[in-house]
Design a protein around this motif. Structure first.
Motif, PDB file in Angstrom:
ATOM      1  N   ARG A 258       0.836  -1.198   0.000  1.00 49.69           N
ATOM      2  CA  ARG A 258       0.000   0.000   0.000  1.00 49.69           C
ATOM      3  C   ARG A 258       0.876   1.256   0.000  1.00 49.69           C
TER       4      ARG A 258
ATOM      5  N   MET B 226       2.951   1.397  -3.506  1.00 44.67           N
ATOM      6  CA  MET B 226       2.157   1.706  -4.704  1.00 44.67           C
ATOM      7  C   MET B 226       1.659   3.149  -4.687  1.00 44.67           C
ATOM      8  N   ALA B 227       1.304   3.653  -3.499  1.00 48.87           N
ATOM      9  CA  ALA B 227       0.841   5.043  -3.425  1.00 48.87           C
ATOM     10  C   ALA B 227       1.983   5.992  -3.752  1.00 48.87           C
TER      11      ALA B 227
ATOM     12  N   SER C 153      -3.424   4.068  -8.004  1.00 52.75           N
ATOM     13  CA  SER C 153      -2.999   2.817  -7.388  1.00 52.75           C
ATOM     14  C   SER C 153      -4.214   2.013  -6.939  1.00 52.75           C
TER      15      SER C 153
ATOM     16  N   GLN D 269      -9.074  -4.185  -4.950  1.00 53.12           N
ATOM     17  CA  GLN D 269      -9.615  -3.246  -5.940  1.00 53.12           C
ATOM     18  C   GLN D 269      -9.280  -3.680  -7.368  1.00 53.12           C
TER      19      GLN D 269
ATOM     20  N   ARG E 228     -11.821  -2.409 -12.752  1.00 56.53           N
ATOM     21  CA  ARG E 228     -11.381  -1.057 -12.395  1.00 56.53           C
ATOM     22  C   ARG E 228     -10.058  -0.706 -13.074  1.00 56.53           C
TER      23      ARG E 228
ATOM     24  N   ARG F 215      -5.883  11.439  -3.836  1.00 57.13           N
ATOM     25  CA  ARG F 215      -6.268  10.030  -3.797  1.00 57.13           C
ATOM     26  C   ARG F 215      -5.107   9.150  -3.328  1.00 57.13           C
TER      27      ARG F 215
ATOM     28  N   MET G 276      -4.363   6.806   0.077  1.00 61.49           N
ATOM     29  CA  MET G 276      -3.979   5.389  -0.018  1.00 61.49           C
ATOM     30  C   MET G 276      -2.744   5.135   0.830  1.00 61.49           C
TER      31      MET G 276
ATOM     32  N   LYS H 143     -17.054   6.627  -5.913  1.00 59.98           N
ATOM     33  CA  LYS H 143     -15.947   6.022  -6.675  1.00 59.98           C
ATOM     34  C   LYS H 143     -15.341   4.795  -6.009  1.00 59.98           C
ATOM     35  N   LYS H 144     -15.758   4.496  -4.788  1.00 60.56           N
ATOM     36  CA  LYS H 144     -15.183   3.372  -4.034  1.00 60.56           C
ATOM     37  C   LYS H 144     -13.671   3.536  -3.825  1.00 60.56           C
ATOM     38  N   ASP H 145     -13.230   4.782  -3.718  1.00 60.87           N
ATOM     39  CA  ASP H 145     -11.826   5.046  -3.438  1.00 60.87           C
ATOM     40  C   ASP H 145     -11.619   5.178  -1.932  1.00 60.87           C
ATOM     41  N   ILE H 146     -10.379   4.890  -1.494  1.00 63.20           N
ATOM     42  CA  ILE H 146     -10.031   5.033  -0.079  1.00 63.20           C
ATOM     43  C   ILE H 146      -9.901   6.526   0.241  1.00 63.20           C
TER      44      ILE H 146
END
Lengths: 423, 423
Positions: free
Chosen positions: A75, A78-79, A94, A99, A120, B64, B68, B143-146
């Motif tokens: 995590r 990748m971010a 990411s 996801q 996605r 975003r 993450m 958007k189902k994003d964190i």
């Protein structure tokens, strides 16, 4: 220009500089017109540090929570990688394994991928993004829990995504230049292989070569995804692994792909086994029930006078104690005289599809070992591989001798001529 | 025994020892017959370390991806905490914000919770588990994003879960013993408050008290969830925040709850503004369009000879430069002579519902400040609060003087008697 999946290991993204270097390489692929999906491992030692923390709070970390913990590593990487790419003026998003649609079974710490639904990722690509995906992790189909794929899992993530997205190639970036004809740390004259078939790569992987894991190559073969193993530092062309060589991939009609070695195994000998049907089955059922995978098996010819025989097998050293324990407990039921355990062994394997049609490979192999004064303790063969077990101390010398004998040394121009009557 | 939500901050789980200590406290609550949901922040300095890393790869981290990245912190602490609990022989499962059903809007880095659907938490509790939930994070509805909730977000997660699960109480564990009548670092004689109303707590929070954030208290008031602020180190009873005191919660018919102070603001004065309708509106529209929140506002009486007036307001120092910039750009359009900027101010606030019915509080407040030789620059009041702006250098002395004057010092037994004709 089609879709490319790139995978970067932890040593390639060990620090901020590494991440920025990798980001540049990714952007270059995008500029060349590719759609790019990147699979990334945790930074450098992150995973080891997390394991340390876990051991400080609990001596036996639990499966589900251990996976939750470890997946924090990807995590972070990748971010950061997505940020570094955006900083170069390109769009990136990411995605966690969940996801990205990496669906696994529920076996925590060593889950298997059972499906990939990369909706996605496809959307992100269609919107012009570079997609960054956490390697090594997925989500379980039934419980929706976070899972990890075990050792080498990020390579498998990359190949699985490449298959699900119908990628042109899966590029595995690592800290070496590719797959070599032998481990360069043991054989300084080892050559980088330009192209190798899935079959030969599978044999090398299961014989001790550590560049690619068996599981990853098997997945690539099943879905016919070419793998390109190359260095994230040099950017040089590496090793292509595929069904057939493409374009200018050099093949040179190699008979032998490489020499692998492995000193991680031990040998167990069950002494004085009654030479009658069912005895070997009882031994190996006992080992299988202990969830131990064995490698080579040899049964000696029975001594006529006693009707007793010896059965030897090899297995990972880490499973040695458990195997001995399981066999001792079943001694009365199986019926044998004693057990011998030897963890000072090594295995040398010669791999190459050419040996199917080139008689004399086996003879040359044994001659090379004999000339080097190496004694052979066990032998096992497949259609495209010969493996022998020797003393661990002899392994490095044996690998060098065999590598030279088969003309694999990088400065050798000689072709090796085989004679004799097959192997 | 009902359901309890406990929240532990980063300082409580800063290392393996802290995690084990917190695990014991959680297990104690479980042993007492409660169902327990735990919300946990990232360990110690983890978040700062992640922000450092982000700044190394990109000067302006993107929303975003920044979210993450940061959410990796809670992932680590919650998994370790679950392991530590299991090691004590109790069942625990950890859940990300997304898994716990914390649904937010899409404003990255400072998302707002818009719904909580804690189905998986309920199931885990019903199966006898302690549920560990990552604080500070959620998943965006569209958007189902964190997403992350911004500063103090874990407290809000805890209160929101407590509301959704209809908990008896939301316990906020921190590194202090509760809410004090003033900051104990400034006022050594400050007393821990046993009980305080939501209203007074809201005023303290918006006046500079840092124990609980305004947003969290507001959420608790809306859903009527009692908060118990207490130390994760001492385990002593702390401060209850609720609508009405319960059982033996001491109230002592306090007129004044506490004295808060804040030195994080600056003052902007717009000099020479034409004293006509619409001028103030133009100024504050300019500030609002720059997305800056202002606190106090004062308009001087117009000088009769010039028909010009001055307008002063306070705002966070961190927004000072942007406010000046926005006003300078709009100078021609708004019409004013000049701007003054002063970041050497401090604010002292007296908070207590009792001042609604006790005349003379304002007079006593100003007398105390005057006796301490503190000059007042701006004044602002609500029904249950009086705030003044002074020189920053005077703040600590002023807070101590007011705290003493209202009988809040811990060794003072005197009741304060108010006379006069209202405030």
């Amino acid at each position: 220009m089609g879709l490319v999946v790139q995978k970067y290991g932890g040593s390639s993204v060990a620090d901020a500089e590494g991440i920025k270097r990798v980001a540049k390489r990714i952007v270059d692929a995008k500029k060349n017109g590719h759609q790019v999906v990147v699979v990334v491992s945790a930074m450098g030692d992150t995973t080891d540090e997390l394991i340390d923390l876990a051991e400080q709070v609990s001596p036996i970390p639990a499966g589900r929570e251990f996976d939750m913990l470890l997946t924090a590593g990807e995590r972070i990487s990748m971010a950061l990688l997505a940020m570094a790419i955006k900083n170069l003026g390109h769009e990136a998003q990411s995605f966690t394994g969940s996801q990205a649609g990496v669906i696994t079974d529920s076996v925590h710490n060593r889950a298997r991928i059972i499906d990939v639904t990369p909706g996605r990722i496809r959307t992100a690509l269609d919107e012009g993004n570079i997609a960054i995906v956490a390697g090594f992790q997925g989500v379980s189909q039934d419980k929706k829990d976070i899972t990890t794929l075990g050792r080498g899992g990020s390579d498998t993530t990359a190949v699985a995504l490449a298959a699900a997205l119908d990628a042109e190639v899966c590029e595995i970036y690592t800290d070496v230049d590719g797959v070599f004809t032998a481990d360069p740390r043991v054989v300084p004259k080892a050559r980088k292989i330009d192209w190798i078939s899935f079959e030969d790569m599978l044999e090398l992987a299961s014989s001790g070569s550590k560049v690619l894991l068996h599981r990853c190559v098997e997945y690539a073969r099943r879905y016919n995804i070419p793998i390109h193993v190359r260095s994230s530092f040099s950017g040089l062309r590496g090793t292509w692994v595929s069904n057939e060589p493409q374009g200018d991939q050099q093949v040179e009609h190699a008979i032998i792909s490489g020499v692998a070695h492995d000193v991680s195994e031990a040998k167990v000998t069950v002494v004085g086994v009654p030479d009658k049907p069912g005895e070997a089955a009882a031994i190996f059922r006992t080992i299988a029930d202990a969830e131990i995978n064995i490698d080579m098996v040899v049964q000696n010819v029975s001594a006529a006078t006693t009707a007793l025989t010896d059965i030897s097998f090899t297995l990972p050293k880490t499973d040695g104690a458990r195997a001995i324990d399981a066999l001792e407990k079943a001694k009365g039921q199986i019926g044998f005289e004693s057990l011998r355990y030897d963890d000072q062994i090594g295995k040398i394997s010669l791999v190459g599809a050419g040996m199917k049609t080139n008689p004399g490979v086996t003879a040359s192999f044994f001659e090379a070992l004999s000339d080097a004064g190496v004694n052979i303790e066990l032998i096992s063969t497949s259609e495209i591989r010969i493996s022998v077990v020797t003393r661990a101390d002899d392994v490095n010398e044996a690998v060098r001798a065999v590598h030279t004998a088969f003309g694999l040394d990088s400065d050798s121009d000689e072709a090796v001529v085989y004679g004799g009557t097959g192997r």
